[in-house]
Design an enzyme around this catalytic site. Structure first.
Site: not given
Length: 588
Positions: A359, A335
């Site tokens: 994450d 990302e």
């Protein structure tokens, strides 16, 4: 040819001739040689070569000799200095005054000559001039004839050298953004001032259409592609397709997507570091690459809504092998989270090992685990744990299938063997991507990290008005009972890579509980490295003038420049903020 950054060793000496200096020459120069030998025999560059040291052309007793040393170091790509002495020297006359590289001074703890007095005097000069320096002073008195480096001194010399080399390895390299801001994630709003002023790096950017341009125009090595496709078919296991029936792609389309993601890997690599083969094919400009030490791929959503996602590319760039064999890993951020990319980069340069990008997804309390699974947590998991899981990509080294002394590890590429490569591949599969998230398809990476590995989770954040701040959580990976793992893992996305992590608690601050660690984490991502390296990270952060807002490193292991203590000795966190704020970024 670009030289490795080197450590400069400066033997300083009492400048008084007619007996004093002459009696100290051999001892002083031997100190320098022993430090150089320690560093070169212990530390390696990311390519596996021993770290190189440069010793001043003579001992340094007066300013002209300090200047001669400085000139040699400028020509030798010296990124940091270590001054050594067994005796009194003339402080500000013999010090290195380069303001943009780290400095350390080892003053020999002996009674015959006052090495400690020089150490205190020159550190005072460093503080006065605003040029930070690390002070190294052995705990125990040594005999003047003792040439051994005490263990506590060794530890500080090596901690300093590892961190200093990281500053040198980053300098004059680039962060390459492939795409732009992903889904409004703050870390992918790339801040060029941070990279330039704190890390000495530049920023480069390419649009994601560069991938399709190179595919359409054949700007990749076709022979390597055929070899890669054969290797992937023989070694990479396609996983179970969890998509609902109307979203399952045909076999023909999946086969096309495998070809597509292999090309994505090749193009992503070539964008970062170039590829001389492209010049042979007539693509001289593309062959050069972007001199990128770290990169990130936006992916979501503009790319992934239409094309296969970047999971395969990201996974194998961060992994230490591919169809070309075992090699050093790249540092590549999902990302385009540049701040997590830099967190990974810090970890990598300190350890030479690949990094897990994840994450920080869920805190599981003991009560919640028992309610959902009926299982009572015990051991390192007793206080609860964090579920670390990236949305589809992760280094295969994160499986923990490599071993050292029979225990799971993540280790440098030069220690890796083919049996460990096969174990990583056998314990990983690549399910078709969840097309509710990734409409264009692709293949995610699925594995479970082995338990009982010491790891450190790191995150760099940007705080308006302050700048970058670093947070560090040392702890261990966990191995849950298989049925418990499946129950918890299936509540998220069963096609993604999972690491169960228990931070080490201290009973205070952000480490009162696992919940507090999660609650104080500064962003949605973390960079996870093998080993407890929090102390090295704190040393590196102080060199870059980045305050640490949260850590669980024992106080006795914290090693910062001596003048940090002049900002306060009781509340080290506040003193760190004040020192970094006053001194400003290393490269400003």
């Amino acid at each position: 040819m670009i030289q490795h950054p080197r450590i400069g060793i400066r033997p300083t000496i009492d400048g008084r001739r007619q007996g004093v200096r002459e009696s100290l020459e051999v001892q002083t120069m031997n100190m320098a040689k022993s430090v150089a030998d320690l560093i070169s025999s212990t530390l390696k560059y990311p390519d596996g070569e021993p770290v190189e040291c440069v010793i001043s052309p003579s001992t340094i007793g007066r300013v002209p000799e300090a200047a001669a040393s400085h000139e040699l170091f400028k020509k030798s790509n010296v990124c940091a200095t270590i001054t050594v002495t067994p005796c009194w020297c003339y402080g500000s006359e013999t010090m290195d005054m380069s303001p943009d590289i780290p400095h350390a001074i080892w003053g020999f703890n002996g009674t015959e000559r006052p090495g400690a007095v020089y150490l205190a005097a020159v550190l005072a000069s460093h503080a006065q001039k605003g040029i930070p320096a690390f002070g190294i002073y052995g705990r125990d008195v040594q005999e003047a004839s003792d040439t051994a480096i005490p263990e506590d001194v060794k530890e500080k010399l090596l901690r300093y050298a590892r961190a200093a080399l990281a500053t040198g390895l980053m300098r004059d390299t680039a962060y390459l953004s492939m795409g732009s801001v992903s889904m409004g994630i703050g870390g992918s709003i790339v801040n060029p001032d941070f990279f330039q002023e704190y890390l000495g790096m530049r920023n480069e950017s390419v649009d994601m259409t560069e991938f399709t341009r190179r595919m359409d125009r054949g700007i990749y090595d076709p022979e390597e592609f055929e070899r890669a496709l054969k290797w992937v078919k023989e070694n990479v296991k396609e996983g179970f397709d969890h998509n609902r029936e109307d979203l399952v792609l045909s076999r023909e389309e999946k086969d096309r997507q495998w070809e597509f993601v292999i090309k994505m890997f090749m193009i992503g690599r070539d964008l970062m570091v170039g590829n001389p083969r492209l010049a042979e094919l007539g693509f001289e400009e593309e062959a050069v690459g972007h001199h990128a030490l770290v990169a990130g791929f936006q992916g979501q959503r503009q790319w992934t809504d239409h094309f296969p996602n970047g999971d395969f590319m990201e996974t194998f760039l961060n992994t230490q092998f591919d169809w070309n064999g075992i090699r050093k890993p790249f540092v590549f951020a999902t990302e385009n989270d540049s701040l997590n990319g830099v967190s990974m980069l810090f970890n990598y340069l300190l350890t030479n090992t690949p990094q897990i990008f994840a994450d920080v997804r869920t805190y599981w309390s003991p009560e919640a685990v028992e309610r959902v699974t009926g299982y009572t947590l015990e051991g390192r998991a007793a206080a609860g744990f964090l579920h670390l899981i990236n949305s589809g990509s992760c280094t295969l080294d994160g499986t923990g299938q490599a071993t050292r002394d029979g225990k799971p590890v993540m280790k440098p590429f030069w220690e890796l063997d083919e049996s460990e490569v096969q174990a990583m591949l056998e314990n990983t599969d690549f399910p078709p991507a969840n097309r509710e998230y990734f409409r264009g398809g692709g293949f995610s990476t699925r594995f479970l990290t082995k338990g009982d590995m010491p790891v450190t989770m790191v995150r760099l954040n940007l705080l308006k008005g302050v700048g970058p701040v670093l947070q560090i959580a040392e702890g261990y990976t966990l191995e849950l009972p298989e049925d418990v793992h499946h129950t918890l893992d299936n509540r998220t996305d069963p096609g993604w890579p999972t690491t169960w992590f228990a931070p080490r608690l201290t009973g205070k601050g952000a480490f009162k509980s696992v919940y507090d660690v999660m609650n104080n984490w500064g962003a949605n991502h973390g960079a996870i490295t093998y080993g407890h390296i929090g102390a090295d990270l704190i040393t590196l952060a102080s060199m870059l003038r980045i305050p640490v807002n949260m850590h669980n490193v024992p106080e006795e292991d914290i090693f910062r420049p001596k003048n940090w203590s002049l900002f306060g000795t009781e509340d080290l966190e506040s003193a760190d903020y004040r020192a970094c704020q006053l001194l400003g970024p290393l490269h400003k």
